[in-house]
Motif scaffolding. Structure first.
Motif, PDB file in Angstrom:
ATOM      1  N   ILE A  15       0.828  -1.202   0.000  1.00  0.00           N
ATOM      2  CA  ILE A  15       0.000   0.000   0.000  1.00  0.00           C
ATOM      3  C   ILE A  15       0.869   1.261   0.000  1.00  0.00           C
ATOM      4  O   ILE A  15       0.595   2.229  -0.718  1.00  0.00           O
ATOM      5  N   ALA A  16       1.966   1.237   0.807  1.00  0.00           N
ATOM      6  CA  ALA A  16       2.849   2.398   0.869  1.00  0.00           C
ATOM      7  C   ALA A  16       3.517   2.644  -0.479  1.00  0.00           C
ATOM      8  O   ALA A  16       3.651   3.791  -0.918  1.00  0.00           O
ATOM      9  N   THR A  17       3.924   1.550  -1.127  1.00  0.00           N
ATOM     10  CA  THR A  17       4.543   1.697  -2.447  1.00  0.00           C
ATOM     11  C   THR A  17       3.569   2.332  -3.437  1.00  0.00           C
ATOM     12  O   THR A  17       3.932   3.232  -4.203  1.00  0.00           O
ATOM     13  N   VAL A  18       2.332   1.866  -3.399  1.00  0.00           N
ATOM     14  CA  VAL A  18       1.316   2.429  -4.294  1.00  0.00           C
ATOM     15  C   VAL A  18       1.083   3.899  -3.991  1.00  0.00           C
ATOM     16  O   VAL A  18       1.018   4.747  -4.902  1.00  0.00           O
ATOM     17  N   LEU A  19       0.978   4.228  -2.694  1.00  0.00           N
ATOM     18  CA  LEU A  19       0.732   5.618  -2.317  1.00  0.00           C
ATOM     19  C   LEU A  19       1.901   6.519  -2.721  1.00  0.00           C
ATOM     20  O   LEU A  19       1.709   7.648  -3.197  1.00  0.00           O
ATOM     21  N   ILE A  20       3.139   6.029  -2.501  1.00  0.00           N
ATOM     22  CA  ILE A  20       4.311   6.834  -2.864  1.00  0.00           C
ATOM     23  C   ILE A  20       4.367   7.050  -4.367  1.00  0.00           C
ATOM     24  O   ILE A  20       4.620   8.174  -4.845  1.00  0.00           O
ATOM     25  N   LEU A  21       4.130   5.985  -5.122  1.00  0.00           N
ATOM     26  CA  LEU A  21       4.140   6.127  -6.581  1.00  0.00           C
ATOM     27  C   LEU A  21       3.050   7.089  -7.055  1.00  0.00           C
ATOM     28  O   LEU A  21       3.283   7.931  -7.934  1.00  0.00           O
ATOM     29  N   LEU A  22       1.870   6.950  -6.447  1.00  0.00           N
ATOM     30  CA  LEU A  22       0.790   7.870  -6.804  1.00  0.00           C
ATOM     31  C   LEU A  22       1.147   9.308  -6.431  1.00  0.00           C
ATOM     32  O   LEU A  22       0.868  10.257  -7.182  1.00  0.00           O
ATOM     33  N   GLY A  23       1.770   9.476  -5.232  1.00  0.00           N
ATOM     34  CA  GLY A  23       2.152  10.812  -4.799  1.00  0.00           C
ATOM     35  C   GLY A  23       3.182  11.434  -5.723  1.00  0.00           C
ATOM     36  O   GLY A  23       3.063  12.608  -6.105  1.00  0.00           O
ATOM     37  N   LEU A  24       4.218  10.644  -6.083  1.00  0.00           N
ATOM     38  CA  LEU A  24       5.240  11.163  -6.993  1.00  0.00           C
ATOM     39  C   LEU A  24       4.648  11.499  -8.352  1.00  0.00           C
ATOM     40  O   LEU A  24       4.971  12.532  -8.956  1.00  0.00           O
ATOM     41  N   SER A  25       3.789  10.582  -8.816  1.00  0.00           N
ATOM     42  CA  SER A  25       3.165  10.824 -10.113  1.00  0.00           C
ATOM     43  C   SER A  25       2.285  12.074 -10.075  1.00  0.00           C
ATOM     44  O   SER A  25       2.308  12.898 -11.000  1.00  0.00           O
ATOM     45  N   PHE A  26       1.543  12.214  -8.973  1.00  0.00           N
ATOM     46  CA  PHE A  26       0.655  13.379  -8.849  1.00  0.00           C
ATOM     47  C   PHE A  26       1.470  14.660  -8.725  1.00  0.00           C
ATOM     48  O   PHE A  26       1.120  15.706  -9.295  1.00  0.00           O
ATOM     49  N   SER A  27       2.589  14.583  -7.976  1.00  0.00           N
ATOM     50  CA  SER A  27       3.432  15.760  -7.814  1.00  0.00           C
ATOM     51  C   SER A  27       4.025  16.192  -9.144  1.00  0.00           C
ATOM     52  O   SER A  27       4.045  17.390  -9.476  1.00  0.00           O
ATOM     53  N   LYS A  28       4.487  15.195  -9.907  1.00  0.00           N
ATOM     54  CA  LYS A  28       5.048  15.533 -11.209  1.00  0.00           C
ATOM     55  C   LYS A  28       3.971  16.087 -12.141  1.00  0.00           C
ATOM     56  O   LYS A  28       4.198  17.072 -12.866  1.00  0.00           O
ATOM     57  N   SER A  29       2.804  15.460 -12.107  1.00  0.00           N
ATOM     58  CA  SER A  29       1.703  15.948 -12.942  1.00  0.00           C
ATOM     59  C   SER A  29       1.284  17.352 -12.543  1.00  0.00           C
ATOM     60  O   SER A  29       0.964  18.194 -13.393  1.00  0.00           O
ATOM     61  N   THR A  30       1.303  17.591 -11.208  1.00  0.00           N
ATOM     62  CA  THR A  30       0.929  18.915 -10.720  1.00  0.00           C
ATOM     63  C   THR A  30       1.921  19.973 -11.202  1.00  0.00           C
ATOM     64  O   THR A  30       1.536  21.061 -11.640  1.00  0.00           O
ATOM     65  N   ARG A  31       3.224  19.613 -11.108  1.00  0.00           N
ATOM     66  CA  ARG A  31       4.255  20.554 -11.556  1.00  0.00           C
ATOM     67  C   ARG A  31       4.072  20.879 -13.040  1.00  0.00           C
ATOM     68  O   ARG A  31       4.105  22.047 -13.456  1.00  0.00           O
ATOM     69  N   THR A  32       3.864  19.825 -13.840  1.00  0.00           N
ATOM     70  CA  THR A  32       3.664  20.025 -15.280  1.00  0.00           C
ATOM     71  C   THR A  32       2.425  20.867 -15.540  1.00  0.00           C
ATOM     72  O   THR A  32       2.430  21.790 -16.382  1.00  0.00           O
ATOM     73  N   MET A  33       1.355  20.551 -14.806  1.00  0.00           N
ATOM     74  CA  MET A  33       0.097  21.273 -15.009  1.00  0.00           C
ATOM     75  C   MET A  33       0.240  22.745 -14.637  1.00  0.00           C
ATOM     76  O   MET A  33      -0.253  23.636 -15.346  1.00  0.00           O
ATOM     77  N   VAL A  34       0.957  23.032 -13.528  1.00  0.00           N
ATOM     78  CA  VAL A  34       1.142  24.420 -13.094  1.00  0.00           C
ATOM     79  C   VAL A  34       1.936  25.188 -14.145  1.00  0.00           C
ATOM     80  O   VAL A  34       1.600  26.337 -14.496  1.00  0.00           O
ATOM     81  N   TYR A  35       3.010  24.567 -14.660  1.00  0.00           N
ATOM     82  CA  TYR A  35       3.799  25.242 -15.677  1.00  0.00           C
ATOM     83  C   TYR A  35       2.977  25.470 -16.948  1.00  0.00           C
ATOM     84  O   TYR A  35       3.057  26.545 -17.574  1.00  0.00           O
ATOM     85  N   MET A  36       2.195  24.443 -17.341  1.00  0.00           N
ATOM     86  CA  MET A  36       1.380  24.594 -18.545  1.00  0.00           C
ATOM     87  C   MET A  36       0.361  25.713 -18.379  1.00  0.00           C
ATOM     88  O   MET A  36       0.145  26.530 -19.296  1.00  0.00           O
ATOM     89  N   ASN A  37      -0.260  25.760 -17.204  1.00  0.00           N
ATOM     90  CA  ASN A  37      -1.231  26.836 -16.946  1.00  0.00           C
ATOM     91  C   ASN A  37      -0.549  28.208 -16.937  1.00  0.00           C
ATOM     92  O   ASN A  37      -1.101  29.211 -17.439  1.00  0.00           O
TER      93      ASN A  37
END
Length: 488
Positions: A15-37
């Motif tokens: 579960i922790a591995t899944v959460l960490i991967l989701l968190g990293l993925s979400f963080s990266k997506s958030t960074r990309t989304m903020v820059y795109m916006n």
């Protein structure tokens, strides 16, 4: 480490591995989304600046001028939003603002702009300007603008560079990440609780198996666990129940065999003691001349009969053990069973007459059978003798016929018959359907039918019994032909 903790760690790790991967993925997506916006917003600012400030004269060969007042107004407005812009003309020269020593756009980026491409640039480090000042790290959007003249010729008239401080963007990203950390922590705690519950549930089912195993080790074979056929633990529980059932049956069988062994030993001791006592008494009589001369032949004959009886008792036990251990070799061949059956009737005729039984043979002129001759005779002899033993003033019929690639023999009697319980035990070692007849001179050991059953199986044949109390019994023996016997 206890299994429950191992399972908890396993569940939590997954579960922790899944959460960490989701968190990293979400963080990266958030960074990309903020820059795109951010880039999208700055492109809109650039469009607005061009619309407000760039003037193209259609009368003076498309001469381009810039409205400085409009640009200054926009600069003041955008500074409040931490947004900075620079306007370049078609010669890659800064047109606005004129008080800032800004470098030209690089040749690589300029070629892209002339092709009509929008350039996104990110500077992660602070830049030192020519005047000695330091400019914080920024992200820029360079957008070109073109003018199409009356000759339908498209030419570059201006490039607007709009920039925003990286620190401002990172502040937004960090705030989003902070907001993400709280749900991750809560999710981890919930996952820990779920992992504990799942591990406890699985561990409780395993402990149930352990307790049942301990009961079995203490001799309790009546344990039975309920299952719902959901997963591998339920499959293991089903296997456990099957094992307990087999152990209980084996234990019951051991008890039955032990009881029959005791009965057999008692019977054998009795059967041996009687002829040995008789032989010993006759020998003493002969040794001391206590037996009249005219009775000596009869005494010798009696001793011979008793000796044969002992030998038969011993041989039956030896034969059974050898047959069951596959230590005897069968010399199977195809022969005509008519002569063998006629000889069998002649041998048992006297015994049948002694019990007022009629021994009838119903066979064709020729009946082919594929078997070991001696063992075939032994099988038929034991069954027929058994029929005579349990039939008084009745009839024993031996029938033979050919089937499809097999020979079928039936031995029927009109004797006492057997119950269903007796039928289920007749192939058991030491078993006697009628214990009251255990002291007769036929079938002393209770091994005759057990030997028959083993011999028929070694011939790859079949033997079936039908019987009703007081209505007689029928044995059906089937010997497959040579080809079928090899394929069985």
């Amino acid at each position: 480490m206890k299994l429950i903790y191992q399972q908890m760690l396993a569940f939590l790790a997954v579960i922790a591995t899944v959460l960490i991967l989701l968190g990293l993925s979400f963080s990266k997506s958030t960074r990309t989304m903020v820059y795109m916006n951010t880039w999208s917003t700055m492109e809109k600012y650039a469009n607005s600046l061009v619309e407000q400030s760039v003037r193209v004269s259609s009368q003076d060969n498309g001469r381009v001028t810039f409205d400085t007042n409009a640009l200054e107004s926009s600069e003041l407005l955008l500074q409040n939003q931490s947004v900075h812009f620079t306007v370049y003309n078609a010669k890659n020269t800064v047109t606005f603002p004129d008080n800032v020593n800004t470098a030209k756009i690089s040749a690589t980026d300029w070629r892209k702009l002339k092709r009509g491409e929008i350039v996104h640039k990110v500077s992660d480090r602070n830049m030192r300007l020519q005047n000695g000042q330091t400019q914080p790290a920024m992200t820029d959007v360079l957008k070109p603008y073109f003018y199409t003249d009356s000759h339908n010729k498209r030419r570059l008239i201006a490039v607007v560079k709009v920039g925003s401080f990286i620190s401002d963007i990172n502040t937004n990203i960090n705030q989003i990440n902070k907001n993400l950390i709280k749900p991750l922590i809560i999710s981890s705690l919930v996952a820990l609780g779920i992992a504990f519950l799942l591990a406890s549930f699985s561990n409780s089912r395993i402990n149930r198996l352990r307790r049942a195993t301990k009961q079995v080790s203490e001799g309790n074979y009546d344990v039975k666990l309920k299952t719902k056929h959901r997963d591998e633990i339920d499959d293991l529980t089903n296997d456990f129940n099957g094992m307990i059932k087999s152990l209980k049956e084996s234990q019951d069988e051991i008890k039955r065999q032990e009881e029959r062994r005791r009965t057999f030993m008692a019977d054998a001791a009795h059967e041996m003691r009687t002829p040995l006592t008789t032989i010993n008494g006759l020998l003493e009589g002969l040794a001391y001349d206590a037996i009249p001369e005219e009775s000596k032949d009869q005494s010798i004959k009696l001793m011979r009969n008793e000796t044969k009886r002992l030998i038969r008792l011993v041989n039956e036990n030896l034969d059974y053990e050898k047959i069951r251990a596959n230590q005897i070799g069968l010399n199977k061949q195809e022969f005509d069973a008519v002569d063998a059956l006629n000889n069998l009737v002649e041998q048992l005729q006297q015994k049948a007459e002694a019990k007022n039984d009629t021994l009838e043979l119903q066979i064709p002129k020729q009946i082919s059978v594929y078997a070991d001759y001696d063992r075939f005779v032994q099988i038929m002899f034991n069954i027929t003798q058994n029929a005579i033993q349990f039939t008084d003033n009745g009839q024993i019929t031996i029938n033979a016929q050919r089937g499809f690639e097999e020979s079928i023999f039936k031995i029927s009697d009109t004797g006492i018959g057997m119950t269903s319980e007796q039928l289920s035990n007749i192939w058991e070692r030491y078993y006697k359907a009628d214990p009251s007849r255990r002291n007769t001179k036929y079938g002393e050991s209770g091994l005759g039918l057990a030997i028959v059953h083993q011999l028929v199986q070694q011939h790859n044949g079949k033997i079936e019994v039908t019987s009703k109390p007081d209505a007689g019994t029928t044995f059906t023996i089937i010997f497959p032909d040579k080809f079928q016997s090899k394929n069985s």
